[in-house]
Design a protein around this motif. Sequence first.
Motif, PDB file in Angstrom:
ATOM      1  N   TRP A 128       0.817  -1.207   0.000  1.00 18.09           N
ATOM      2  CA  TRP A 128       0.000   0.000   0.000  1.00 18.09           C
ATOM      3  C   TRP A 128       0.855   1.263   0.000  1.00 18.09           C
ATOM      4  O   TRP A 128       0.614   2.182  -0.772  1.00 18.09           O
ATOM      5  N   GLY A 129       1.840   1.333   0.871  1.00 14.68           N
ATOM      6  CA  GLY A 129       2.641   2.544   1.029  1.00 14.68           C
ATOM      7  C   GLY A 129       3.408   2.931  -0.226  1.00 14.68           C
ATOM      8  O   GLY A 129       3.533   4.108  -0.544  1.00 14.68           O
ATOM      9  N   LYS A 130       3.934   1.954  -0.940  1.00 12.58           N
ATOM     10  CA  LYS A 130       4.700   2.244  -2.153  1.00 12.58           C
ATOM     11  C   LYS A 130       3.830   2.239  -3.404  1.00 12.58           C
ATOM     12  O   LYS A 130       4.304   2.599  -4.477  1.00 12.58           O
ATOM     13  N   GLY A 131       2.569   1.818  -3.280  1.00  8.42           N
ATOM     14  CA  GLY A 131       1.690   1.774  -4.447  1.00  8.42           C
ATOM     15  C   GLY A 131       2.154   0.746  -5.462  1.00  8.42           C
ATOM     16  O   GLY A 131       2.179   1.016  -6.661  1.00  8.42           O
ATOM     17  N   GLU A 132       2.522  -0.428  -4.975  1.00  7.10           N
ATOM     18  CA  GLU A 132       3.053  -1.476  -5.853  1.00  7.10           C
ATOM     19  C   GLU A 132       2.461  -2.842  -5.501  1.00  7.10           C
ATOM     20  O   GLU A 132       2.070  -3.083  -4.367  1.00  7.10           O
ATOM     21  N   PHE A 133       2.432  -3.679  -6.484  1.00  6.87           N
ATOM     22  CA  PHE A 133       2.106  -5.093  -6.304  1.00  6.87           C
ATOM     23  C   PHE A 133       3.376  -5.831  -6.697  1.00  6.87           C
ATOM     24  O   PHE A 133       3.804  -5.777  -7.842  1.00  6.87           O
ATOM     25  N   GLU A 134       4.019  -6.472  -5.736  1.00  6.34           N
ATOM     26  CA  GLU A 134       5.348  -7.034  -5.934  1.00  6.34           C
ATOM     27  C   GLU A 134       5.326  -8.552  -6.084  1.00  6.34           C
ATOM     28  O   GLU A 134       4.458  -9.216  -5.536  1.00  6.34           O
ATOM     29  N   ARG A 135       6.327  -9.042  -6.783  1.00  3.36           N
ATOM     30  CA  ARG A 135       6.605 -10.486  -6.792  1.00  3.36           C
ATOM     31  C   ARG A 135       7.895 -10.691  -6.018  1.00  3.36           C
ATOM     32  O   ARG A 135       8.898 -10.019  -6.265  1.00  3.36           O
TER      33      ARG A 135
END
Length: 151
Positions: free
Chosen positions: A31-38
Amino acid sequence: MTNSVSPTGAIAYNEDALPAEYRGHLFHSEWGKGEFERIVVQRTGANYKVVKRDDKFLKGGTQPFRPLGVTVTPDGMGFYICDWNINGWNSKKAYDAGRLIQLSWTGQSLAAAKPKWFVPAAMGQKFEASTHELIAGLSHPAQSVRLVAQR
C-alpha cells in the motif's frame, strides 16, 4: 508517491496455470509504495530466503494505486487485487473510491485438467469420487485441487 512501506496483503502462487517462473513465489500488496510485488524465494534448509524482489511487477498508472489484498483467480491465470484507489486517508471525508483489478496472464494456460469432482466438492455440493480419485487429487499440481481433495 511515498517511500514508506505498508504491507497489506500477500499470497503464495501454488497453482499450475502460470509458467514455472511464477510458481511457489510470493505476491505482495504494498500500500505505502503503491506497488504489487513479486518476491522470489528459495528454500534454505528449514527456512526460505528472498533471492529477488520484483517491485516493478505492477505499479499504478494515472490514478492512485494503493493495493490492499490479493487472491488467485479461480482459473489460476492471474490475480484479483483489491485497490484502495486513494492516496492517504482522512477520516472526516467520505470517499467514493476503491476498485477490484484483475491481473491476468495472456499466454497459454499450463494447468493440468482438474478432476470432474473438483468444482462441486469445492462448492460444498454433492459430488461423486472414489477414495482412489481423491487420493490421486492429493498429487495434483494445483494447490486448490490438493486442498479440496484433502478436505
